[in-house]
Motif scaffolding. Sequence first.
Motif, PDB file in Angstrom:
ATOM      1  N   CYS A   1       0.870  -1.190   0.000  1.00  0.00           N
ATOM      2  CA  CYS A   1       0.000   0.000   0.000  1.00  0.00           C
ATOM      3  C   CYS A   1       0.897   1.228   0.000  1.00  0.00           C
ATOM      4  CB  CYS A   1      -0.877  -0.015   1.259  1.00  0.00           C
ATOM      5  SG  CYS A   1      -2.180   1.233   1.256  1.00  0.00           S
TER       6      CYS A   1
ATOM      7  N   LEU B   1      -0.038   3.994   1.276  1.00  0.00           N
ATOM      8  CA  LEU B   1      -0.367   4.746   2.482  1.00  0.00           C
ATOM      9  C   LEU B   1       0.298   4.070   3.683  1.00  0.00           C
ATOM     10  CD1 LEU B   1      -4.007   5.491   1.459  1.00  0.00           C
ATOM     11  CD2 LEU B   1      -2.008   6.960   1.251  1.00  0.00           C
TER      12      LEU B   1
ATOM     13  N   CYS C   1      -0.821   3.966   7.198  1.00  0.00           N
ATOM     14  CA  CYS C   1      -1.594   4.058   8.442  1.00  0.00           C
ATOM     15  C   CYS C   1      -0.788   3.350   9.529  1.00  0.00           C
ATOM     16  CB  CYS C   1      -2.959   3.425   8.253  1.00  0.00           C
ATOM     17  SG  CYS C   1      -3.856   4.198   6.894  1.00  0.00           S
TER      18      CYS C   1
ATOM     19  N   CYS D   1      -1.570  -0.309  10.858  1.00  0.00           N
ATOM     20  CA  CYS D   1      -1.876  -1.345   9.857  1.00  0.00           C
ATOM     21  C   CYS D   1      -0.603  -2.059   9.405  1.00  0.00           C
ATOM     22  CB  CYS D   1      -2.567  -0.705   8.651  1.00  0.00           C
ATOM     23  SG  CYS D   1      -2.820  -1.835   7.282  1.00  0.00           S
TER      24      CYS D   1
ATOM     25  N   THR E   1      -0.204  -3.932   6.756  1.00  0.00           N
ATOM     26  CA  THR E   1       0.042  -3.745   5.314  1.00  0.00           C
ATOM     27  C   THR E   1       0.773  -2.430   5.072  1.00  0.00           C
ATOM     28  OG1 THR E   1      -2.076  -4.866   4.909  1.00  0.00           O
ATOM     29  CG2 THR E   1      -1.037  -3.782   3.033  1.00  0.00           C
ATOM     30  N   GLY E   2       0.449  -1.427   5.896  1.00  0.00           N
ATOM     31  CA  GLY E   2       1.062  -0.112   5.731  1.00  0.00           C
ATOM     32  C   GLY E   2       2.561  -0.102   5.979  1.00  0.00           C
TER      33      GLY E   2
ATOM     34  N   GLY F   1      -4.060  -3.005   0.476  1.00  0.00           N
ATOM     35  CA  GLY F   1      -4.107  -1.931  -0.520  1.00  0.00           C
ATOM     36  C   GLY F   1      -5.268  -0.975  -0.372  1.00  0.00           C
ATOM     37  N   GLU F   2      -5.136   0.153  -1.057  1.00  0.00           N
ATOM     38  CA  GLU F   2      -6.186   1.185  -1.065  1.00  0.00           C
ATOM     39  C   GLU F   2      -6.921   1.067  -2.408  1.00  0.00           C
ATOM     40  OE1 GLU F   2      -7.854   3.641   0.758  1.00  0.00           O
ATOM     41  OE2 GLU F   2      -8.837   3.706  -1.185  1.00  0.00           O
TER      42      GLU F   2
ATOM     43  N   SER G   1      -9.543   4.528   2.813  1.00  0.00           N
ATOM     44  CA  SER G   1      -8.977   5.300   3.912  1.00  0.00           C
ATOM     45  C   SER G   1      -9.390   6.770   3.785  1.00  0.00           C
ATOM     46  CB  SER G   1      -7.458   5.183   3.868  1.00  0.00           C
ATOM     47  OG  SER G   1      -7.013   5.626   2.601  1.00  0.00           O
TER      48      SER G   1
HETATM   49 FE1  SF4 Z   1      -4.052   2.338   5.503  1.00  0.00          FE
HETATM   50 FE2  SF4 Z   1      -5.737   0.614   4.328  1.00  0.00          FE
HETATM   51 FE3  SF4 Z   1      -3.268   1.006   3.310  1.00  0.00          FE
HETATM   52 FE4  SF4 Z   1      -3.573  -0.277   5.630  1.00  0.00          FE
HETATM   53  S1  SF4 Z   1      -4.274  -0.963   3.628  1.00  0.00           S
HETATM   54  S2  SF4 Z   1      -2.057   1.353   5.159  1.00  0.00           S
HETATM   55  S3  SF4 Z   1      -5.338   0.779   6.518  1.00  0.00           S
HETATM   56  S4  SF4 Z   1      -4.922   2.519   3.448  1.00  0.00           S
END
Ligand code: SF4
Length: 394
Positions: A137, A139, A141, A144, A146-147, A196-197, A230
């Motif tokens: 991802c 992003l 966060c 998270c 994944t982040g 992922g976003e 998000s």
């Molecule tokens: Fe943020 Fe969603 Fe990406 Fe996790 S998957 S970092 S919660 S946007």
Amino acid sequence: MTEATAPITQDVVTLPRKLPEGGRTNLVGLTREQLRDALVAAGTPERQAKMRVGQIWQWIYHWGVRDFAQMTNLAKEYRTFLAERFEIAVPEIVTRQISDDGTRKYLLRIAGGHEVETVYIPEETRGTLCISSQVGCTLTCSFCHTGTQKLVRNLTAAEIVGQVMVARDDLGEWPVQGAPKDETRLVSNVVLMGMGEPLYNFDNVRDAMKVVMDGEGISLSRRRITLSTSGVVPEIARAAEEIGCLLAVSFHATTDEVRDRLVPINKRWNIEALLAALRDYPRLSNSERITFEYVMLKGVNDSDADAKRLVRLIQGIPAKINLIPFNEWPGAPYQRSDWERIEAFADIVYKAGYASPIRTPRGEDIMAACGQLKSATERERKSRAQVQSEAGLG
Ligand code: SF4
Ligand code: SAH
């Protein structure tokens, strides 16, 4: 399905002999228009194209067939023609883990040797498939897992639809020809809540959902698909108009100061901008309530004052508040709120007139719960110190 159409043999001789250079084209994930164009470009006569699309579509998405040889309502020569030029390919299952509670987590391999995760969550009255839209991802966060993994790439529409097809394969859910129609659905709902976003991979997500919703195939209604974002504000109206599924939003905080830290995209589009976009969503998509996801982090966003601010902020938006007890992962800079705190928070929201279910963590023993997904694809990871400093704790 519709009766087999008699093969039109005189058309077969007009099919081109020459094979295209390069590999075979995957038909999975193409919209009906794209499938038509691909068939015509390969040499399918124009006047047959619409019918061929309908036939092939049903074989792939209604019957779950992967081999052109089984498409028995097409002329033999045409089946060979298709098999030489096209394929019906889905991601490969690397591992499948089954939790004590029945949750299944699939690690899937996609082109380039990358890996993504998909989770199937069986419940009494439905079965939800949580699919990914990106490898990693962009992003970050701070709560998270994944982040902490950098973005490797967007998934293609084929890889997004493919996750649904792989789950149906594993669960044995494709209909059997000649068997009585069985209306129970194992995969009855799809949520774009994996890695992922989704709104940063808009076109592929939209095309994939169009395929999944198509009434002559997998046929999931748009009310059984939930896209979680998000807060990519400029894409929210487009999602309403071009996809029309249900929307969930990772809200998680009631002040910009805290949301900036938890969901850094808030620095770009703050709470006020996000709420303005959300207010328009139900009208534009002709759908019902928006789900506000709210992760419960001990001492960070879980006070009574937060609960009261939350209900004030969302006033006037048809909503349900989904409280998610924080799911821990190795090195996570937060703790889950105490159970009594979560219940007290839920109570305030409920008394203000909003449904406030607390999401039961599923598949925790196999790291399949919300926010725990992360594949080993990208070896270059952020250090624990970097994660903590981005969370404002360093
Ligand atoms: Fe943020 Fe969603 Fe990406 Fe996790 S998957 S970092 S919660 S946007
Ligand atoms: N990228 C999208 C969808 C994927 S995450 C989004 O952020 O909305 C699905 C939900 O799980 C989001 O609400 C996300 O904020 C939440 N989540 C992420 N990490 C979590 C964790 N460790 N514990 C609980 N929920 C988490």
